[in-house]
Enzyme design. Structure first.
Site, short mmCIF file in Angstrom:
data_model
loop_
_atom_site.label_atom_id
_atom_site.label_comp_id
_atom_site.label_asym_id
_atom_site.label_seq_id
_atom_site.Cartn_x
_atom_site.Cartn_y
_atom_site.Cartn_z
N ASN A 191 20.55 5.03 69.52
CA ASN A 191 20.90 4.07 68.73
C ASN A 191 22.19 3.42 69.39
O ASN A 191 23.24 4.43 70.00
CB ASN A 191 21.46 4.57 67.36
CG ASN A 191 21.46 3.39 66.50
OD1 ASN A 191 20.73 2.56 66.34
ND2 ASN A 191 22.52 3.41 65.75
N HIS A 227 25.62 -5.57 65.63
CA HIS A 227 26.85 -6.07 64.85
C HIS A 227 27.25 -7.47 65.76
O HIS A 227 27.47 -7.29 66.69
CB HIS A 227 27.66 -4.97 64.96
CG HIS A 227 27.65 -3.90 64.05
ND1 HIS A 227 27.61 -3.55 63.01
CD2 HIS A 227 27.17 -2.47 64.74
CE1 HIS A 227 27.21 -2.52 62.45
NE2 HIS A 227 27.06 -2.04 63.51
N GLU A 255 21.72 -1.87 62.29
CA GLU A 255 23.11 -2.03 61.48
C GLU A 255 23.26 -3.37 61.47
O GLU A 255 24.48 -3.89 61.96
CB GLU A 255 24.00 -1.14 62.12
CG GLU A 255 23.78 0.33 62.44
CD GLU A 255 24.87 1.06 62.97
OE1 GLU A 255 25.99 0.58 63.21
OE2 GLU A 255 24.59 2.34 63.17
N ASP A 257 24.75 -6.72 60.94
CA ASP A 257 25.78 -7.87 60.24
C ASP A 257 26.06 -8.83 61.22
O ASP A 257 26.14 -8.77 62.39
CB ASP A 257 26.70 -7.09 59.29
CG ASP A 257 27.38 -5.99 60.42
OD1 ASP A 257 27.61 -6.32 61.70
OD2 ASP A 257 28.14 -5.03 59.85
O1 G3I Z 1 37.00 10.76 55.67
C1 G3I Z 1 38.17 9.87 55.75
C2 G3I Z 1 38.79 10.33 54.29
O2 G3I Z 1 39.36 11.79 54.42
C3 G3I Z 1 39.90 9.66 53.95
O3 G3I Z 1 40.53 9.81 52.65
C4 G3I Z 1 39.64 8.24 53.93
C5 G3I Z 1 40.68 7.10 53.81
O4 G3I Z 1 40.64 5.86 54.29
O5 G3I Z 1 38.96 7.78 55.17
C6 G3I Z 1 37.99 8.49 55.55
O6 G3I Z 1 37.28 8.06 56.64
C7 G3I Z 1 36.73 6.86 56.73
C8 G3I Z 1 35.11 7.13 57.08
O7 G3I Z 1 34.41 6.04 57.19
C9 G3I Z 1 34.45 8.05 56.22
O8 G3I Z 1 34.29 7.74 54.93
C10 G3I Z 1 37.16 5.88 57.41
O9 G3I Z 1 38.61 5.65 57.01
C11 G3I Z 1 36.72 4.61 57.65
O10 G3I Z 1 37.25 3.72 58.35
C12 G3I Z 1 35.21 4.82 58.10
O11 G3I Z 1 34.51 3.86 58.41
C13 G3I Z 1 32.89 4.02 58.63
C14 G3I Z 1 32.93 3.89 60.17
O12 G3I Z 1 31.45 3.76 60.47
C15 G3I Z 1 33.43 5.11 61.03
O13 G3I Z 1 33.09 4.87 62.36
C16 G3I Z 1 32.32 2.79 57.95
O14 G3I Z 1 32.39 3.04 56.66
C17 G3I Z 1 30.93 2.89 58.38
O15 G3I Z 1 30.41 1.54 57.98
C18 G3I Z 1 30.97 2.75 60.06
O16 G3I Z 1 29.56 2.63 60.42
C19 G3I Z 1 29.44 2.58 61.95
C20 G3I Z 1 27.91 3.40 62.25
O17 G3I Z 1 28.11 4.60 61.81
C21 G3I Z 1 27.69 3.30 63.79
N1 G3I Z 1 28.00 2.07 64.25
C22 G3I Z 1 28.90 1.26 64.10
C23 G3I Z 1 29.41 1.13 62.53
C24 G3I Z 1 30.36 0.31 62.08
O18 G3I Z 1 31.72 0.96 62.78
#
Ligand code: G3I
Length: 411
Positions: A191, A227, A255, A257
């Protein structure tokens, strides 16, 4: 006569309102997926859950199955969140895309910063893949076995995996072999993002997959994250997806959007509708494209505003759960009814080309770094060229061709 018209109107209205994303997708033999996590399933926002169940028939865990969530310490597995997603999906007859097993981002520091030899890292990968997939054997239809392993030119992204193994082939082979052994019935995908147009990254993906498959590596499918940006869905989106599908035998949009500057204008909403149709139709037109996953439901819960300042509005429902034109765009992509005429589409495509020209000519805006977890690079990119941590490593300096425009980009 009047009575008949009213009855006909009622029948038409019932038919239209009965159509959902999943019924439209099913009519073309495809699925349509979204994302969830325990916070959506058990949280106070019941609308998210209701829409997920009513409109979608596939689901990916947004974060609960990533390595940092599921194996935060070596051999120490944490199953609660992933179990919640799997149980919820099973109880509601939704199929699951497992996301993701081997990824440089959201990788716990014990892996990312470990001092590995090929042999020890092989064991770590095999153990992670085997343990996770065995727990959910027969319950997860597709797995993103490796995620985002390429840089923007189609070479190896720098990660602990590519550094220790000296490239991609070896660790990708190890991961896919472990995955096939753990659950022979699961569809195994590779992916990535920015596979939305022809160019170095898509070519790198196609070449790697062909090469490894020729050597017997069990790659079943290529996932194109998609994306996208409003007004900038490339004219080669469809042909590029087709070449990904051909290389692997199967593909999926994983994914989807389509983001815009916020607040999105009414013409932006209309363009977004067209763009959604274009993306979904590209999958529908390929017999071996499995389906389309939309990366969320409502704009209020999208990852985008956190990462791309001033951008968002990328999903089919707005922040108050009103259906946007994008929703009809998806239905139309699956062959449902659409109000978009050919003439409108042509006009929009012209507008899109103009916008593309502006963006591309403005090009790279300089050395500002995006937020953690950002993505950057790609066609029409005008944002940050580095990021503090996470997905984004801007690395492409390449010649871009789009419609009549040829611009040399060097960074
Ligand atoms: O795990 C921490 C947690 O400990 C903390 O308290 C909290 C406070 O903000 O953050 C948590 O981490 C978050 C993490 O997701 C897990 O929940 C991050 O802030 C947050 O920015 C993170 O974002 C995710 C992102 O992947 C990370 O790379 C998004 O929700 C998610 O939609 C996004 O998805 C990715 C796909 O997996 C791969 N392709 C791209 C796509 C968009 O970035």
């Amino acid at each position: 006569m009047k009575v008949l018209s009213a009855a006909a109107a009622f029948l038409l209205a019932s038919t239209v309102s009965a159509q959902t994303l999943k019924s439209a997708a099913a009519s073309k033999g495809k699925y349509v997926g979204t994302i969830t996590d325990p916070a959506y399933i058990n949280g106070s926002d019941r609308t998210y859950n209701t829409i997920a169940l009513n409109e979608f028939n596939y689901v990916s865990a947004e974060n609960s199955m990533k390595w940092d969530a599921i194996e935060p310490s070596n051999g120490g597995f944490s199953w609660n969140n992933a179990d919640t997603v799997v149980n919820w999906a099973q109880q509601n007859n939704m199929k699951i895309r497992g996301h993701t097993l081997v990824w440089h981002s959201q990788l716990p520091s014990w892996v990312a910063n470990g001092s590995w030899s090929k042999s020890t890292l092989t064991t770590v990968i095999q153990n992670h893949v085997r343990t996770v997939m065995t727990r959910y054997k027969g319950k997860i239809a597709q797995w993103d076995v490796v995620n985002e392993i390429f840089d923007e030119s189609g070479g190896a992204r720098s990660s602990v995996f590519s550094r220790v193994f000296g490239g991609l082939d070896e660790f990708v082979t190890i991961a896919f072999n472990a995955a096939r052994a753990a659950d022979p019935s699961a569809i195994l995908c590779i992916n990535d993002y920015n596979l939305d147009y022809s160019g170095g990254k898509a070519t790198g993906m196609v070449n790697l997959v062909k090469r490894l498959k020729a050597n017997g590596v069990p790659i079943d499918c290529i996932g194109s994250q998609a994306h996208l940006m409003v007004g900038q869905v490339s004219s080669s989106f469809s042909s590029t997806l087709s070449s990904l599908c051909s290389a692997a035998g199967k593909c999926a949009i994983t994914e989807l959007d389509i983001r815009a500057k916020t607040p999105i204008s009414s013409s932006g909403l209309s363009q977004q509708q067209t763009d959604y149709t274009t993306a979904v139709r590209a999958c529908v037109n390929l017999s071996n494209c499995l389906g389309v996953t939309v990366w969320g439901i409502t704009d209020s819960r999208s990852w985008i505003p956190q990462v791309f300042s001033g951008e968002g509005a990328a999903l089919p429902w707005d922040g108050s759960y009103n259906k946007k034109p994008a929703y009809s765009g998806i239905i139309a992509g699956f062959g449902g009814s659409s109000g978009t005429t050919q003439q409108q589409t042509t006009t929009r495509q012209q507008t899109s080309t103009t916008r593309q020209q502006t963006t591309t000519t403005n090009g790279n805006t300089g050395g500002n770094c995006s937020a953690r977890w950002g993505q950057c690079g790609g066609q029409g990119w005008s944002g940050p060229t580095c990021c503090s941590q996470g997905t984004c490593t801007f690395s492409n300096g390449r010649r871009q061709t789009f419609a009549s425009i040829v611009v040399e980009m060097t960074f």
